[in-house]
Scaffold this motif. Sequence first.
Motif, PDB file in Angstrom:
ATOM      1  N   GLU A  81      46.547  30.916  37.300  1.00 59.31           N
ATOM      2  CA  GLU A  81      46.648  31.488  38.635  1.00 59.31           C
ATOM      3  C   GLU A  81      46.060  32.886  38.686  1.00 59.31           C
ATOM      4  N   LEU A  82      46.189  33.572  37.570  1.00 58.48           N
ATOM      5  CA  LEU A  82      45.751  34.964  37.524  1.00 58.48           C
ATOM      6  C   LEU A  82      44.232  35.089  37.378  1.00 58.48           C
ATOM      7  N   LEU A  83      43.667  34.218  36.595  1.00 62.88           N
ATOM      8  CA  LEU A  83      42.252  34.351  36.246  1.00 62.88           C
ATOM      9  C   LEU A  83      41.306  34.444  37.440  1.00 62.88           C
ATOM     10  N   PRO A  84      41.445  33.572  38.424  1.00 61.53           N
ATOM     11  CA  PRO A  84      40.514  33.677  39.560  1.00 61.53           C
ATOM     12  C   PRO A  84      40.617  35.012  40.286  1.00 61.53           C
ATOM     13  N   ARG A  85      41.801  35.595  40.279  1.00 64.80           N
ATOM     14  CA  ARG A  85      41.966  36.868  40.989  1.00 64.80           C
ATOM     15  C   ARG A  85      41.399  38.012  40.164  1.00 64.80           C
ATOM     16  N   VAL A  86      41.557  37.912  38.836  1.00 67.13           N
ATOM     17  CA  VAL A  86      40.961  38.922  37.977  1.00 67.13           C
ATOM     18  C   VAL A  86      39.443  38.839  38.095  1.00 67.13           C
ATOM     19  N   ARG A  87      38.953  37.619  38.200  1.00 69.18           N
ATOM     20  CA  ARG A  87      37.504  37.433  38.360  1.00 69.18           C
ATOM     21  C   ARG A  87      37.001  38.228  39.566  1.00 69.18           C
ATOM     22  N   GLU A  88      37.759  38.177  40.641  1.00 63.79           N
ATOM     23  CA  GLU A  88      37.351  38.900  41.851  1.00 63.79           C
ATOM     24  C   GLU A  88      37.189  40.399  41.614  1.00 63.79           C
ATOM     25  N   VAL A  89      38.179  40.997  40.969  1.00 62.71           N
ATOM     26  CA  VAL A  89      38.067  42.451  40.767  1.00 62.71           C
ATOM     27  C   VAL A  89      36.968  42.786  39.761  1.00 62.71           C
ATOM     28  N   LEU A  90      36.809  41.939  38.762  1.00 67.59           N
ATOM     29  CA  LEU A  90      35.738  42.197  37.794  1.00 67.59           C
ATOM     30  C   LEU A  90      34.387  42.104  38.487  1.00 67.59           C
ATOM     31  N   ARG A  91      34.274  41.136  39.351  1.00 67.25           N
ATOM     32  CA  ARG A  91      33.042  40.986  40.122  1.00 67.25           C
ATOM     33  C   ARG A  91      32.749  42.243  40.917  1.00 67.25           C
ATOM     34  N   ARG A  92      33.759  42.710  41.569  1.00 69.63           N
ATOM     35  CA  ARG A  92      33.557  43.879  42.432  1.00 69.63           C
ATOM     36  C   ARG A  92      33.182  45.110  41.632  1.00 69.63           C
ATOM     37  N   ASP A  93      33.620  45.137  40.385  1.00 67.77           N
ATOM     38  CA  ASP A  93      33.259  46.283  39.560  1.00 67.77           C
ATOM     39  C   ASP A  93      32.025  46.008  38.714  1.00 67.77           C
ATOM     40  N   GLY A  94      31.367  44.903  39.007  1.00 69.41           N
ATOM     41  CA  GLY A  94      30.141  44.581  38.289  1.00 69.41           C
ATOM     42  C   GLY A  94      30.370  44.244  36.829  1.00 69.41           C
ATOM     43  N   LEU A 124      34.342  44.868  28.189  1.00 67.52           N
ATOM     44  CA  LEU A 124      33.331  44.037  28.817  1.00 67.52           C
ATOM     45  C   LEU A 124      31.937  44.642  28.816  1.00 67.52           C
ATOM     46  N   THR A 125      31.874  45.939  28.523  1.00 69.05           N
ATOM     47  CA  THR A 125      30.561  46.595  28.571  1.00 69.05           C
ATOM     48  C   THR A 125      30.585  47.826  27.684  1.00 69.05           C
ATOM     49  N   GLU A 126      29.385  48.264  27.291  1.00 65.74           N
ATOM     50  CA  GLU A 126      29.302  49.530  26.544  1.00 65.74           C
ATOM     51  C   GLU A 126      29.283  50.706  27.513  1.00 65.74           C
ATOM     52  N   ASP A 127      29.146  50.363  28.780  1.00 67.22           N
ATOM     53  CA  ASP A 127      29.043  51.399  29.795  1.00 67.22           C
ATOM     54  C   ASP A 127      30.427  51.794  30.295  1.00 67.22           C
ATOM     55  N   PHE A 128      31.145  52.502  29.441  1.00 66.44           N
ATOM     56  CA  PHE A 128      32.465  52.971  29.870  1.00 66.44           C
ATOM     57  C   PHE A 128      32.581  54.452  29.560  1.00 66.44           C
ATOM     58  N   ARG A 129      33.411  55.095  30.291  1.00 61.60           N
ATOM     59  CA  ARG A 129      33.541  56.537  30.144  1.00 61.60           C
ATOM     60  C   ARG A 129      34.572  56.885  29.065  1.00 61.60           C
ATOM     61  N   VAL A 130      34.302  57.970  28.376  1.00 59.21           N
ATOM     62  CA  VAL A 130      35.286  58.472  27.438  1.00 59.21           C
ATOM     63  C   VAL A 130      36.017  59.623  28.128  1.00 59.21           C
TER      64      VAL A 130
END
Length: 482
Positions: A325-338, A377-383
């Motif tokens: 149930e959670l996965l599709p909703r997490v997918r949405e936010v991940l999508r929005r954050d690219g 999910l990416t190397e593009d994260f802030r420290v």
Amino acid sequence: MTSNVRVRFAPSPTGFLHVGGARTALFNWLFARKHGGRFVLRIEDTDVERSSQEVIQAIIEGMMWLELTPDEGPFFQSNYGEQHRATARQLLESEHAFRCFCTREALDARRQLAESEGRVWRYDRACLSLTEQEKQRFLRQGGPYAVRFLVPQGTTSFNDFVHGVTEFDNKEIEDFILLRSDGSPTYHLSVVSDDIRMRITHIIRGDDHLSNTPKQILLYRALGIEPPTFAHLPMILGPDKKRLSKRHGAVSVLEYRDMGILPEAMFNFLALLGWSPGDDRQLLSRQELIELFSFEGISRAGAVFDLQKLLWLDSQYINRLSVEELLPRVREVLRRDGLWSDDLDGPRRPWLVSLIELLRPRSRTLWDFATDGRAFLTEDFRVDSEAARKYLGEEDTGQRMAALAEALEKAGDWNPEPLERALRDLADSLGVSAARLIHPARVTLTGKAVSPGIFEVMAVLGRERTLYRLRRAATAAPISIH
RNA sequence: GGCGCCAUCGUCUAGGGGUUAGGACGGGUGGUUCUCAGCCAUCAAACCGGGGUUCGAAUCCCCGUGGCGCUGCCA
């Protein structure tokens, strides 16, 4: 179970579906479901200037989000003007209403005079005592007139399901207008006319309508129809105890959706605002809510909207929902954050599930999965600079990270237990505390000073990324402290 | 102004003539621990005021105060 229970939610499309409206809709829905009745949506769009398609759409979208699906409707009040006029005509014929030829100007003048003399102004029934000839003359001249309800003497009382017996002296009610001089129906007429047509049995609405109720009951009586049952819900207030408005608190329930709140949590939260199951339970499913709902549990005092509790409830739901149930909703936010890529729902789905499981214990909203998940999910994260200053500032941090990479590489299985053993062994041989490796590693791997357990982080992050980041820390220029 | 509704911890509330006034969120402290969250333990926190009724009132009644709502040819 079926019954003749029919309730309606009748928002005016003046704003969005705000939390107060949503809660009203919710209680109507619960009552209908509990009694096997019908839940009807009617948009009170008679004030056409303020209506717009987008606004109506926003209301429906808000209801859909909370799954408050109407059994009938939406109906639009503006489509029934002819019927409302017919109702007014009926009242006129039965002499429960009369024509008023007073102009606004004349009325204003008399009102001002009354007020200046300190008298309470109520319509003075000037037009009621008009002779037949005077009336005919006005009519022949084509003088516009409004239709007013002739409020009878006496008192009007009703048994509100929340407030109990409530009584009003009809002296307090003026002969309110039913039909404006342009022939358009006013609110009270429209509502009663519509509720009769729709065979509404229970009117559940905000208690800002409590004082309107006697007028509407009088209308039912004049029409020879038994009034429905009324239940007036307490208002939802802002943190300052004032009625929730655009100025404080949220505007639209959809704002909470956009905030990453789950509709299940919002539903549960709204149900508990102004209502109590009678025991100490806080987490109630839709089904439980339907079964438990009753007017006895509704409180009479206004309720302050508490965002902290909503967030807590949301965290509860995030941690109780199944991953499916959670996965599709997490997918949405991940999508929005690219951060989304389709293989996360394909070959990498098991990995995504493990990431969700790792992150969910400290997630309060859906967005937490995106912000806390980013480094996975990416190397593009802030420290975080504060974290770096605190844990990456020492001269030999880089070397220690490199040594850690070496140790971990030889750890065997890339699982938390061997990884932990490897790190602790290294700390021992270096003669430093494990914490001196763990904290810099956390910042190096996640960019943050807080994260889930570091060995679980490594395990989910994977061998390649973990080693890469640790080694990069060793080769990168020393973190400058500023 | 008139009329109406309402009044338990900061917040949501349970209770309702005799209770250590209960729970939840939030807050404090301690424990677990690599941080945070969590979890466990623990603490602080309320019956708006005044009169009645009563052996006894937070609970019933009245008054006051405060908040909110209605008082439109708005809805």
